[in-house]
Scaffold this motif. Sequence first.
Motif, mmCIF file in Angstrom:
data_model
loop_
_atom_site.group_PDB
_atom_site.id
_atom_site.type_symbol
_atom_site.label_atom_id
_atom_site.label_comp_id
_atom_site.label_asym_id
_atom_site.label_seq_id
_atom_site.Cartn_x
_atom_site.Cartn_y
_atom_site.Cartn_z
ATOM 1 N N PRO A 1 41.039 41.474 33.717
ATOM 2 C CA PRO A 1 40.813 41.321 35.165
ATOM 3 C C PRO A 1 41.818 40.428 35.884
ATOM 4 O O PRO A 1 41.601 40.077 37.043
ATOM 5 N N GLU A 2 42.909 40.063 35.230
ATOM 6 C CA GLU A 2 43.836 39.094 35.819
ATOM 7 C C GLU A 2 44.335 39.495 37.202
ATOM 8 O O GLU A 2 44.631 38.635 38.040
ATOM 9 N N LYS B 1 42.825 40.475 39.618
ATOM 10 C CA LYS B 1 41.928 39.971 40.660
ATOM 11 C C LYS B 1 42.219 38.513 41.009
ATOM 12 O O LYS B 1 41.734 38.010 42.020
ATOM 13 N N THR C 1 44.595 47.661 34.027
ATOM 14 C CA THR C 1 45.226 46.410 34.446
ATOM 15 C C THR C 1 45.328 46.277 35.953
ATOM 16 O O THR C 1 45.290 45.162 36.482
ATOM 17 N N GLY D 1 41.427 45.897 37.110
ATOM 18 C CA GLY D 1 40.759 44.724 36.567
ATOM 19 C C GLY D 1 39.333 44.973 36.148
ATOM 20 O O GLY D 1 38.630 44.061 35.718
ATOM 21 N N ASN E 1 51.952 44.548 37.246
ATOM 22 C CA ASN E 1 51.270 45.108 36.077
ATOM 23 C C ASN E 1 51.853 46.463 35.689
ATOM 24 O O ASN E 1 52.067 46.752 34.508
#
Length: 678
Positions: free
Chosen positions: A127-128, A130, A156, A159, A240
């Motif tokens: 969830p990075e 976000k 990715t 998230g 991403n």
Amino acid sequence: MTAINSVVDLRKDGDIAIVTIDSPPVNALSADVRDGLDGAFKALATDASVKAVVLVCAGRTFIAGADISEFGKPPRGASLHGVQDAMEASPVPVVAAIHGTALGGGLEVALCAHYRVADAKARLGLPEVKLGLLPGAGGTQRLPRIVGAAKAVQMTTSGDPMPAKAALAAGLVDAIVEGDLTEGAVAFARKVVAEGRPLTKVRDDSSRLGGDAASLAPMFAEFRKANARKFAGFEAPEANIKCIEAAVALPFEEGMRVERSEFMKLMGGLQSAAQRHVFFAERQAAKIDGLDPKAALLPVKSVGIIGAGTMGGGIAMNFLSVGIPVTIVETKQEALDKGVAVIRRNYENSAKKGRFSMEEVEARMGRLTSTLALEDLKDADMIVEAIFENMEIKKQIFGRLDTIAKPGAILASNTSYLNVDEIAASTSRPESVVGMHFFSPANVMKLLEVVRGAKTAPEVLATAMATGKAIGKIGVVSGVCHGFIGNRMLGKRQEQANKLILEGARPSDVDRVLTDFGFPMGPFQMSDLAGLDIGWSAETSKGLTVRDRLCEAGLRGQKNGKGFYDYDAERNRTPSPVAEQIILDYAAEQGINRREIGDEEILERCLYPMVNEGAKILDEGMAQRASDIDIVWINGYGWPVYRGGPMFWAENDAGREKIAAGLERMGMDVSPRLKAGF
């Protein structure tokens, strides 16, 4: 059992080693956890009696992610990459046993095990994005090598976590364990050993990527195109995607260098700082100054709603959807039937989209009771008034409720602007009265302004906030003032927008500048959507405002295809020449000399007064903290999350000193709080 440190221990089940992380509440990858894992795998590397290792977590979840509190601080303890390398280099198979959630760094650790098993309720994800970031511990390089590049790009950039069943189908986990997870993982490990399965490292297997750089190029291009509107303004989704492309095109170590470079750009950027600010601000907003967080709450097992219109129906859906029975009241049968029909239609539309079954529609509707008698609310634990904004009528209703509602019932008003203390004074129990301002559409919008009256009892305020959370809302406490937090600030923006179109800017110019900033729509698009004739009456209209004249000319907004814009059958809009002529004529009558107005002036005049009003709200104690104001604007008014909210933007991007100077040039009274800091 051997305690490696305070949060990690090591024990054996025969020839299977079990490494357990126990670091409440969510086993985040703190320095202590990393040190413990580092020590455990170093010890196991030289233990010839061990044939396999199971990594498991105590408590309610597997490693839920990085310890965000360490972000921006000097590094300490073992590095995460070092721990991952030790796992991958283990001379015996490592099996990650997942329950709860394996998110972010948690999943990145699991991807360094040779095998993964999960219980049926586990959820796995990265969830990075976000937080304005990307997985910085190999997630963008290992994930596509196990689920394919197409699935990895989707995971990715959204998230969103993947449930265990889907993870099994995607190859992300090797088995779903029924019963005790640790026992099942140990049994799986014994099977791996017995069958002599290889120590396959995810990093070394590119067979599942789904193709090479050339063959996957169209997929990446189509994905970018399909999500262009969704990703607009955000930096992290594209970063991403670039990293997944690197996983496809480059050897693992080179892809890791791309990931690291992109991660550091994002980590050092303003967008990630803003999104991390929002993450913590949402949690901070739930804390109420002066209240014991452990204090007992009042029961809310049944709810009454007064008004079955757009707001009342939407509010009712929130409660029905979580299993709370609702009694909804109207004054006329036709209005009541229409409101109930709209609720049913909304639920049926959701069912048709596959969100839940038709049986669930009937279950939700079965919790709804409709009536014309206010007296039928006598047993409700909470009653929410949701009629139009008329103080006298609201006071009459609360006066009647005072004689009907049971002792201890919470009496809430959904007012957007009006004085909650004046409404409360119409009862003999002002301590039971609170504002609960939902945002339209109430069954969709996340924000709930909970308005604390002068005499609102602490348990009533706490229960209103807790109830908001229970129905999926993000609650923010406001004091009593006209418009509370959000609409009070919105009024300042609208005031300037209205002046700008008289002074020379076109409505479409103002809207464009604000949508370019990141808002989903500008003030005049919003007016058209809401309806220009809300609160307007042909009988009393005197043509004193631009809006009066637009309505008098038959321009109502999207509802009749004519407003500040003209709308075609698909609701595509073009600036209305009729509206623009009305504005020109009105400006001429007022003696306003029109001029060219640039985009920078539009942005400053719309946003600076908002920030100033937010500072005044803090001066007056109407908001508990500046970050609460940010949460209101992000969740209720579409302020772009990557800009962190108006107060964060003022402090970290635009600059308070620049805003104060701009306001002084505009001849406005500048809040001392704006100059001093939030």
